[in-house]
Write a protein that holds these residues in place. Sequence first.
Motif, PDB file in Angstrom:
ATOM      1  N   ASN A 267       6.503   7.671  -6.601  1.00 17.71           N
ATOM      2  CA  ASN A 267       6.931   6.327  -6.202  1.00 17.71           C
ATOM      3  C   ASN A 267       7.319   6.278  -4.726  1.00 17.71           C
ATOM      4  O   ASN A 267       8.000   5.366  -4.293  1.00 17.71           O
ATOM      5  CB  ASN A 267       8.120   5.916  -7.095  1.00 17.71           C
ATOM      6  N   THR A 268       6.904   7.316  -3.972  1.00 22.81           N
ATOM      7  CA  THR A 268       7.341   7.420  -2.574  1.00 22.81           C
ATOM      8  C   THR A 268       6.148   7.698  -1.659  1.00 22.81           C
ATOM      9  O   THR A 268       5.307   8.536  -1.982  1.00 22.81           O
ATOM     10  CB  THR A 268       8.360   8.578  -2.422  1.00 22.81           C
TER      11      THR A 268
ATOM     12  N   VAL B  60       1.355  11.138   4.966  1.00 23.69           N
ATOM     13  CA  VAL B  60       1.123  12.527   4.529  1.00 23.69           C
ATOM     14  C   VAL B  60       1.148  12.585   2.999  1.00 23.69           C
ATOM     15  O   VAL B  60       0.303  13.213   2.374  1.00 23.69           O
ATOM     16  CB  VAL B  60       2.227  13.454   5.103  1.00 23.69           C
ATOM     17  N   HIS B  61       2.135  11.907   2.420  1.00 23.48           N
ATOM     18  CA  HIS B  61       2.272  11.933   0.961  1.00 23.48           C
ATOM     19  C   HIS B  61       1.943  10.552   0.399  1.00 23.48           C
ATOM     20  O   HIS B  61       2.503   9.553   0.832  1.00 23.48           O
ATOM     21  CB  HIS B  61       3.718  12.329   0.599  1.00 23.48           C
ATOM     22  N   ASN B  62       1.039  10.505  -0.567  1.00 19.48           N
ATOM     23  CA  ASN B  62       0.594   9.257  -1.214  1.00 19.48           C
ATOM     24  C   ASN B  62      -0.114   8.295  -0.252  1.00 19.48           C
ATOM     25  O   ASN B  62       0.166   7.090  -0.231  1.00 19.48           O
ATOM     26  CB  ASN B  62       1.757   8.542  -1.928  1.00 19.48           C
ATOM     27  N   ALA B  63      -1.051   8.838   0.514  1.00 21.38           N
ATOM     28  CA  ALA B  63      -1.875   7.978   1.373  1.00 21.38           C
ATOM     29  C   ALA B  63      -2.809   7.142   0.514  1.00 21.38           C
ATOM     30  O   ALA B  63      -2.981   7.418  -0.671  1.00 21.38           O
ATOM     31  CB  ALA B  63      -2.689   8.850   2.325  1.00 21.38           C
TER      32      ALA B  63
ATOM     33  N   PRO C 129       8.405  -2.209  -6.761  1.00 15.17           N
ATOM     34  CA  PRO C 129       7.299  -1.611  -6.007  1.00 15.17           C
ATOM     35  C   PRO C 129       6.587  -2.610  -5.102  1.00 15.17           C
ATOM     36  O   PRO C 129       6.463  -3.790  -5.448  1.00 15.17           O
ATOM     37  CB  PRO C 129       6.338  -1.106  -7.093  1.00 15.17           C
ATOM     38  N   LEU C 130       6.134  -2.130  -3.955  1.00 17.72           N
ATOM     39  CA  LEU C 130       5.349  -2.946  -3.030  1.00 17.72           C
ATOM     40  C   LEU C 130       3.922  -2.408  -3.027  1.00 17.72           C
ATOM     41  O   LEU C 130       3.699  -1.218  -3.271  1.00 17.72           O
ATOM     42  CB  LEU C 130       5.906  -2.856  -1.607  1.00 17.72           C
ATOM     43  N   ARG C 131       2.972  -3.282  -2.734  1.00 16.83           N
ATOM     44  CA  ARG C 131       1.594  -2.807  -2.601  1.00 16.83           C
ATOM     45  C   ARG C 131       1.451  -2.227  -1.194  1.00 16.83           C
ATOM     46  O   ARG C 131       1.867  -2.863  -0.210  1.00 16.83           O
ATOM     47  CB  ARG C 131       0.611  -3.960  -2.810  1.00 16.83           C
ATOM     48  N   VAL C 132       0.889  -1.028  -1.119  1.00 19.49           N
ATOM     49  CA  VAL C 132       0.908  -0.294   0.146  1.00 19.49           C
ATOM     50  C   VAL C 132      -0.481   0.242   0.472  1.00 19.49           C
ATOM     51  O   VAL C 132      -1.175   0.749  -0.411  1.00 19.49           O
ATOM     52  CB  VAL C 132       1.885   0.910   0.038  1.00 19.49           C
ATOM     53  N   LEU C 133      -0.855   0.143   1.738  1.00 19.62           N
ATOM     54  CA  LEU C 133      -2.040   0.846   2.247  1.00 19.62           C
ATOM     55  C   LEU C 133      -1.555   1.696   3.402  1.00 19.62           C
ATOM     56  O   LEU C 133      -0.932   1.178   4.332  1.00 19.62           O
ATOM     57  CB  LEU C 133      -3.088  -0.171   2.727  1.00 19.62           C
TER      58      LEU C 133
END
Length: 488
Positions: A337-338, A295-298, A287-291
């Motif tokens: 996870n997406t 649309v999905h998982n903002a 997993p990567l840290r994401v900001l």
Amino acid sequence: MLKVQNISGGYGSTPILSNISFEVEKGKMLGILGPNGCGKSTLLKVISGIMKPSTGTVYVDGKEIKDYSPKQLAKKMTVLPQLHATAFSNTVRDTVSLGRYPHQSGFFSSWKTEDEKAVVNAMEQTGVRKFEKAQLEYLSGGEQQRVFIAQALAQCSSLLLLDEPTNHLDIAHQKQILDMIRKEVTNHDLTVVSVFHDINLASLYCDEILLMEDGKVRAKGVPHEVLIDDQIMDVYKARISMQAHPEQPKPQMTILPDLNELAKEKVITVENIKITDEYVECKSAFPLRVLSSAVHNAGLGWYSNFINRTVQQDYNIYQVKEEFLQYLIEEGFSPTNTVGMMTAVHTKNAIVKQYEAPFGSVIVMVTAGIGNAIDVSRSYDRDNKNHVGTINTWVIVNGKLSDEAFVQGMMTATEAKTKALHHEKVYDTISNTMATGTPTDSLLIAATQQGEYMQYGGPITEVGKVIGRGVFEATVEAIQIYRRGALQ
Ligand SMILES: Nc1ncnc2c1ncn2[C@@H]1O[C@H](COP(=O)(O)OP(=O)(O)OP(=O)(O)O)[C@@H](O)[C@H]1O
């Protein structure tokens, strides 16, 4: 309501508490925090009068506790000690009724309507009325804890001293009991002093926190003033991070584990990006840290897959979230996870580039549909309808970004995108001024959180330089492809 002045003391010749002073106003809840053995329970024993301090004074409503008779004090103050496994052979109702003893003249001989009301009310508030005839010893630890809380409430005093009240309780009952105590504090001016081990619960429910260390007061104040990363790490000797609560202005703590697998080198390259007819996909083994504003998982989170999905121009945008979730499930992506974006631009027009930097590489992916480009400074002139045309951008950094670097990275990428629109002379066709983006652009910044730590992500930082150049160049190319009439 409660004033604790210069309290020192301990057991025998062993000093435990050292010069503790604080006050709690009527109708407030104070949480006592601190590591095991720092003296929290000992302090409660001194406040309740169970233990005499070697020096110092405890005042309740302006009067020293030693000047109250035991019964007078019990009307003022209720103590709920830590629950220990003991066999109690009493019914639940009788146990709760014991809370009324300060109000009796002869035990149970003068049982009045108000005693009955207080007992029933306390059993109902704590959800134990259904067990009222049961023997206490046959209840679970959590159920017994709720019975003792009911007993404390039945006492109807104005000061409640609690030692880990939610010990043994599951999360639903932790919430139920603390919500209920909080309601009494807010609506009926109950004053509460409670020891907590759970820093997050103390933060959520208490007006103020008293942080203890080695028998002394390390800090006292509102939760956000006391629950500061460095201070908590120093006192508890554990790595933690404080985060914002999603609904309340109360800091919440997360433990940072020292797990070995985090140390293995993990890198994302263009090889991780796959383009099919339906979507552009970045698939990572970790997993990567994401900001993102996807649309999905903002929002902020950890995810292994990113997809930028192509949809038809007549796609029904009103049920987008539900439809996107269904799509992910059907295509075999894990919805938790997406991160998912969508665009009407065909995937073959996606631009994917890799840039090398001193700290590692950065991958940029852009799809640009500019049919609905707008000048954000003139958007007030428009209708609110969504039209087809979106610029979607991914920036994947092989590096470790701070929270501020994530936000600055988003700003840098947005400025680079706008510069690309200006470079390509993209106009807002309604205002006839230079466009700055589209109304539905999505941006994702992801980082492996491995390798070099980068505190900042602005335009003149190493990472900002690559983001600025990469997003600009990829967006220019994506706009040129779009203009060559490649839109499907
Ligand atoms: N009855 C006792 N006799 C002697 N020493 C005691 C007694 N009770 C507690 N202590 C000691 O006093 C110190 C403080 O204990 P206390 O129970 O107040 O800590 P605490 O902060 O409530 O800890 P915990 O978080 O583990 O409940 C500890 O070192 C403990 O061993």
